[in-house]
Every structure is written in structure tokens, then in C-alpha cells.
Design a protein around this motif. Sequence first.
Motif, short mmCIF file in Angstrom:
data_model
loop_
_atom_site.label_atom_id
_atom_site.label_comp_id
_atom_site.label_asym_id
_atom_site.label_seq_id
_atom_site.Cartn_x
_atom_site.Cartn_y
_atom_site.Cartn_z
N LEU A 1 0.36 -1.00 0.17
CA LEU A 1 -0.27 -0.11 -0.04
C LEU A 1 0.90 1.08 -0.04
O LEU A 1 0.95 2.01 -0.64
CB LEU A 1 -0.86 -0.11 1.64
CG LEU A 1 -2.27 0.63 1.31
CD1 LEU A 1 -3.08 0.27 -0.18
CD2 LEU A 1 -3.27 0.04 2.83
N VAL A 2 2.02 1.14 1.15
CA VAL A 2 2.83 2.38 1.18
C VAL A 2 3.88 2.38 -0.17
O VAL A 2 3.87 3.85 -0.20
CB VAL A 2 3.84 2.18 2.14
CG1 VAL A 2 4.81 3.62 2.36
CG2 VAL A 2 3.15 2.05 3.47
N GLU A 3 4.00 1.61 -0.59
CA GLU A 3 4.60 1.52 -1.76
C GLU A 3 4.18 2.37 -3.15
O GLU A 3 4.68 2.79 -3.74
CB GLU A 3 5.46 0.32 -2.49
CG GLU A 3 6.71 0.64 -3.33
CD GLU A 3 7.04 -1.12 -4.35
OE1 GLU A 3 8.35 -1.03 -4.47
OE2 GLU A 3 6.51 -1.75 -3.66
N ASN A 4 2.71 2.12 -3.06
CA ASN A 4 2.40 2.53 -4.67
C ASN A 4 1.43 4.04 -3.94
O ASN A 4 0.84 4.29 -5.27
CB ASN A 4 1.35 1.14 -5.22
CG ASN A 4 1.88 0.15 -5.46
OD1 ASN A 4 1.74 0.41 -6.65
ND2 ASN A 4 1.93 -0.96 -4.48
N ALA A 5 1.62 4.47 -3.19
CA ALA A 5 1.34 5.23 -2.97
C ALA A 5 1.56 7.11 -3.05
O ALA A 5 2.28 6.77 -3.70
CB ALA A 5 0.69 5.38 -0.90
N LYS A 6 0.31 7.82 -3.82
CA LYS A 6 0.89 8.96 -4.06
C LYS A 6 1.32 9.45 -2.44
O LYS A 6 2.91 10.30 -3.07
CB LYS A 6 0.12 10.14 -4.25
CG LYS A 6 0.54 11.24 -4.66
CD LYS A 6 -1.04 12.00 -5.35
CE LYS A 6 0.29 13.74 -6.55
NZ LYS A 6 0.75 13.37 -7.01
N ALA A 7 1.41 9.43 -1.87
CA ALA A 7 2.26 10.13 -0.17
C ALA A 7 1.77 9.37 0.90
O ALA A 7 0.59 8.40 1.11
CB ALA A 7 2.59 11.38 -0.08
N VAL A 8 2.83 9.48 2.46
CA VAL A 8 2.00 8.42 2.94
C VAL A 8 2.35 10.05 4.14
O VAL A 8 3.04 10.62 4.23
CB VAL A 8 3.15 7.84 3.74
CG1 VAL A 8 2.55 7.35 5.14
CG2 VAL A 8 3.19 6.64 2.68
N ILE A 9 0.53 10.24 4.96
CA ILE A 9 1.14 11.00 5.87
C ILE A 9 0.34 10.26 7.98
O ILE A 9 -0.41 9.39 7.83
CB ILE A 9 -0.69 11.76 6.30
CG1 ILE A 9 -0.43 12.46 5.18
CG2 ILE A 9 -0.56 13.11 7.36
CD1 ILE A 9 -2.04 13.20 4.23
N THR A 10 2.03 10.13 8.70
CA THR A 10 1.80 10.00 9.42
C THR A 10 2.48 10.03 10.95
O THR A 10 2.97 11.47 10.90
CB THR A 10 2.98 8.48 9.09
OG1 THR A 10 3.28 7.17 9.79
CG2 THR A 10 4.38 8.94 9.13
N ASP A 11 2.53 9.90 12.47
CA ASP A 11 3.65 9.96 12.92
C ASP A 11 3.91 9.21 13.94
O ASP A 11 4.80 8.85 14.82
CB ASP A 11 1.90 10.47 13.98
CG ASP A 11 1.40 9.39 14.63
OD1 ASP A 11 1.01 8.58 14.19
OD2 ASP A 11 0.67 10.00 15.56
N SER A 12 4.09 8.19 12.77
CA SER A 12 5.34 6.77 12.99
C SER A 12 6.65 7.25 12.90
O SER A 12 6.98 7.53 11.91
CB SER A 12 4.23 5.99 12.29
OG SER A 12 6.07 4.75 11.85
N GLY A 13 7.67 6.81 13.38
CA GLY A 13 8.88 6.73 12.73
C GLY A 13 9.97 5.96 12.07
O GLY A 13 10.28 6.26 10.97
N GLY A 14 9.06 4.22 12.88
CA GLY A 14 10.59 3.80 11.23
C GLY A 14 9.72 3.97 10.14
O GLY A 14 9.83 3.48 9.26
N ILE A 15 8.06 4.51 10.01
CA ILE A 15 7.22 4.31 8.39
C ILE A 15 7.94 5.46 7.03
O ILE A 15 8.55 5.05 6.50
CB ILE A 15 6.32 5.23 8.75
CG1 ILE A 15 5.21 3.54 9.12
CG2 ILE A 15 5.27 5.75 6.60
CD1 ILE A 15 3.94 3.52 9.62
N THR A 16 8.81 6.19 8.31
CA THR A 16 9.61 7.52 7.79
C THR A 16 11.00 6.68 7.49
O THR A 16 11.16 7.19 5.69
CB THR A 16 9.83 8.78 8.13
OG1 THR A 16 10.74 8.32 9.30
CG2 THR A 16 8.72 9.05 9.37
N GLU A 17 11.31 5.63 7.29
CA GLU A 17 12.72 4.78 6.66
C GLU A 17 12.26 4.34 5.81
O GLU A 17 12.95 4.51 4.92
CB GLU A 17 12.99 3.81 8.03
CG GLU A 17 13.18 4.49 9.45
CD GLU A 17 13.70 3.84 10.38
OE1 GLU A 17 14.87 4.30 11.10
OE2 GLU A 17 13.69 2.34 10.66
#
Length: 365
Positions: free
Chosen positions: A273-289
Motif C-alpha cells: 500500500l505504501v510503495e504504491n501510494a501518492k504519499a503517506v501521512i503518519t506520526d510513526s518513526g519507522g514508516i519514515t525510513e
Amino acid sequence: MYTITIIAGARPNFMKIAPIIHAIEEAKSSGEALDYRLVHTGQHYDKNMSGSFFEQLSIPEPHVNLECSGGTQAEQTAAILVSFEKELTQYPADLVLVVGDVTSTMACALVAQKLHTKVAHVEAGIRSGDWTMPEEINRLVTDSITNYFFTTSELANDNLLKSGVEDNQIFYVGNTMIDTLLKQRPNFKPPEVYNQLELKPKSYIVMTLHRPANVDEESQLKAMIDEIIANTNDLPLIFPVHPRTAKILERLEVSHPRLHMVAPLSYLEFNYLVENAKAVITDSGGITEETSVMNVPCMTLRDNTERPETLTLGTNELVGTNPKAIKPYLEKLFEDQWKDYKTIPLWDGKTAERIVSHILNFESN
């Protein structure tokens, strides 16, 4: 035989230890006298962590689950201290290896030192500077009683040196989370919601919110989501949401035809889902990596980050926690003005090999 007890307390910890287990197995098959015991403290109960979860990561199920879930911070810390002391007394080790910054990381490091067992910390030295975060306290305490520090960045090295750690205790190795990401990337698979909504690459946005500062303050949470909905044009918003957060959203009557709240996803599905998204909105540290390495635009709804390399070399922007700050970043996204990923040193899929190579040196010394 040099034995390592590896600690994992929450689902992301397993992503970090999986490549280390593979590297240990590789060393063993090459004739090295090295063995490990995998201890799951059970800190976070996760119904997705079934046999198939370990199969996906190609690692065996833990040797033991200490089942220390629930309770307050203090109750959980105490439960892990008591249970892990019994475990390590019954199964002594030459080294206890802890990862990340969960309560289990701190508690198991403390038990190990009290039982005169060396501690290695994977992802040592990262700092947000925000003492209101339980994770920051866990990092500070763990690094104050660690013997060997495996780091993800030069900045983490500097943080440790400034705190008085000796240079010869610090090993700049890279990021094991990225080892797992690069290894598993060919296996990513679309979740049900992808097919149900007939999503197309780069035509939707993924959201994740879990930090108490964002989800417990109800008016703040509603304002953030309203602002995101108002400024994402006509794109679907896919929000894998924790059951606790789902209840808050229900109470707030947060709903919109474009907002699709789904149950938490498996690692392979979520990253598809993330790889194919236009963008990600998050408050997670790991996802930013992960978004950085996959070159997916990422907006972090926090006032600080312990992973500044995702800002300087990655695709991450620190938006802050003021809902009104979100709009300019979304405008930038839709104007195709987002920055691209510049390679982060040593985030190359070989971190675990470097860690095990250093551990074999500890053994020989």
C-alpha cells in the motif's frame, strides 16, 4: 559456543531482528560457534502475529513468549523484569541483544546487566529530544547501560559520543529495518482494500496515526483529519486504524466518502500500500525510513523526529502538530514539488551481516 539472547517486544521489533537471525544462521552454517535464543516478551498483543507472520519473515517462532502484555508503563516494565530475570537465569547467554526503543528493550537490558551479561543495542543513539515520549526515556536508559552500540547514522554516533560512550564501543552498521524491507519488497502483496476500491498506483494517500499526543486529544485528532480531507483533492484516504483509535473516531463521528478506515494490515500488505501510494501521512518513526527508501513522499505529524536523516536525505517532511500546517505540504505534493530520496549511507540491506561480523569479533576477544 557463543550464545545470544535476542529480545523482541512488539511487531516492528521482529522486522528488525529477522535479518540478524538470518545472518546468525548463515554464520552457523559456515562453521561459526554461534547460537541464539529468541525471546518474545509479549509486550504488545497483535492478532496478526500468527505462524504465517513468522513464515513471511522466514524466521522461526520465538523460543518463548513471556506474555507480559497490558497494564500501565510501570506494571508492564515490572512484569518484563520479573519474567525475563527467570528466563535469563534458566537460559544464560553471553550477550543479550535488544532492538529499538520499546519498554522491553529497556527492561531486558536492565535485567541482563544485573545478571552480569553484556548488552548490545541495535538502533542505539537515536534521539528525539522529547522526554514526553516513553520511547525517548527507553532509549536514554538503555543506552546508559549498553556495552555495544549498533547505530543507523553518523548523528546517532555523535549523540552517543556526547553522552560519554567510548568510540570503540560504537559500531556504525546501518538499518536492519531496511534489510527486511529490501529482502521482502518482491513479496509485497495488495491488501483486500486495494482490490475492493480498485486503487491505482499513485492515486491514493495512506494515513497512520497512533501517538497519544495525536489520537488521545479528540479535538486535535478531528481537526487533523478534517484538514487532511479538505486538502487531498479527490484522492481516497486509506487509514489502517488501531481498534482503540477507531472507537475514538466513531465517538467523534468522523466519516467521509473518501476516508476508508481498515483494520491493521500485515507487513507485506501494508508496504504494498505504501510503495504504491501518492504519499503517506503518519506520526510513526519507522514508516519514515521505509517511505524514504521507497521514494514515497512522507509527511510526519510530529514536532520532532529521532530520524533526522529521513528529512535531510529521505522523502520525509516534519509538518508539526498544528492541523493548519498540513495544507502547504499537501499543496507542494500536488504541485509535484516533493523532494526525491538521496541515498542514506549503509541503508543497503547488509546491516545484519555487519552486526554479526562485529559479534564474532566480540567472541574472539
